[in-house]
Design a protein around this motif. Structure first.
Motif, mmCIF file in Angstrom:
data_model
loop_
_atom_site.group_PDB
_atom_site.id
_atom_site.type_symbol
_atom_site.label_atom_id
_atom_site.label_comp_id
_atom_site.label_asym_id
_atom_site.label_seq_id
_atom_site.Cartn_x
_atom_site.Cartn_y
_atom_site.Cartn_z
ATOM 1 N N GLY A 53 65.847 13.292 64.450
ATOM 2 C CA GLY A 53 65.437 14.538 65.093
ATOM 3 C C GLY A 53 66.540 15.543 65.349
ATOM 4 O O GLY A 53 66.284 16.601 65.929
ATOM 5 N N ILE A 54 67.757 15.255 64.934
ATOM 6 C CA ILE A 54 68.850 16.199 65.138
ATOM 7 C C ILE A 54 68.695 17.354 64.162
ATOM 8 O O ILE A 54 68.506 17.153 62.962
ATOM 9 N N LEU A 55 68.739 18.565 64.685
ATOM 10 C CA LEU A 55 68.549 19.766 63.871
ATOM 11 C C LEU A 55 69.847 20.245 63.238
ATOM 12 O O LEU A 55 69.854 20.710 62.098
ATOM 13 N N GLU A 56 70.936 20.161 63.987
ATOM 14 C CA GLU A 56 72.223 20.673 63.532
ATOM 15 C C GLU A 56 73.319 19.839 64.165
ATOM 16 O O GLU A 56 73.210 19.441 65.324
ATOM 17 N N MET A 57 74.358 19.571 63.386
ATOM 18 C CA MET A 57 75.508 18.851 63.915
ATOM 19 C C MET A 57 76.758 19.449 63.292
ATOM 20 O O MET A 57 76.806 19.663 62.077
ATOM 21 N N VAL A 70 75.875 19.046 68.844
ATOM 22 C CA VAL A 70 74.605 18.572 68.308
ATOM 23 C C VAL A 70 73.483 19.405 68.920
ATOM 24 O O VAL A 70 73.383 19.498 70.143
ATOM 25 N N ASP A 71 72.649 19.997 68.075
ATOM 26 C CA ASP A 71 71.460 20.717 68.531
ATOM 27 C C ASP A 71 70.229 19.904 68.145
ATOM 28 O O ASP A 71 70.130 19.403 67.017
ATOM 29 N N ALA A 72 69.301 19.798 69.090
ATOM 30 C CA ALA A 72 68.084 19.010 68.887
ATOM 31 C C ALA A 72 66.920 19.713 69.564
ATOM 32 O O ALA A 72 67.119 20.603 70.393
#
Length: 124
Positions: A53-57, A70-72
């Protein structure tokens, strides 16, 4: 300084910021950078990060100091996601592989290595 382009989510997200110090050996730092490059990073690891489910790292480096952002999704549960991530293909192998750069036990999970940072300022 040119900055970095970001993808906008179009909704509320959770952001996690963590830090980790790696070996202060220039050769090991160069290797660590290599294994995190688009060319050499393991596809299964990138896929697993997305699967939980991590959108961006993003990982930033200064000398041997790392900061990971980390964006979720807003309803993301960090503990559940890390438990699931630890079971995905090649994740344990990856953690053991990068442990030599990170100075930790080869069986340590990602969430046992990276230390959460506290936000102390936000521009409103």
């Amino acid at each position: 300084m040119d900055g970095y382009a970001q993808t906008l989510s179009g909704g509320k997200i959770k952001r996690y910021v963590q830090m980790l110090d790696i070996s202060d050996d220039p050769e090991l730092i160069a290797q660590y950078r290599k294994w995190h490059s688009e060319e050499y990073s393991w596809k299964e690891i990138r896929d697993g990060i997305r699967q939980v489910g991590i959108l961006e790292m993003e990982i930033y480096i200064l000398s041997n100091h790392l900061v990971m952002i980390v964006d979720a999704p807003a309803d993301f549960n960090w503990s559940e996601a890390m438990d699931r991530l630890a079971t995905l293909p090649r994740q344990a192998e990856w953690e053991a592989f990068v442990a030599r750069f990170q100075g930790c036990s080869a069986d340590a999970r990602s969430d046992e290595k990276w230390q959460p940072m506290e936000r102390m300022f936000r521009l409103y």
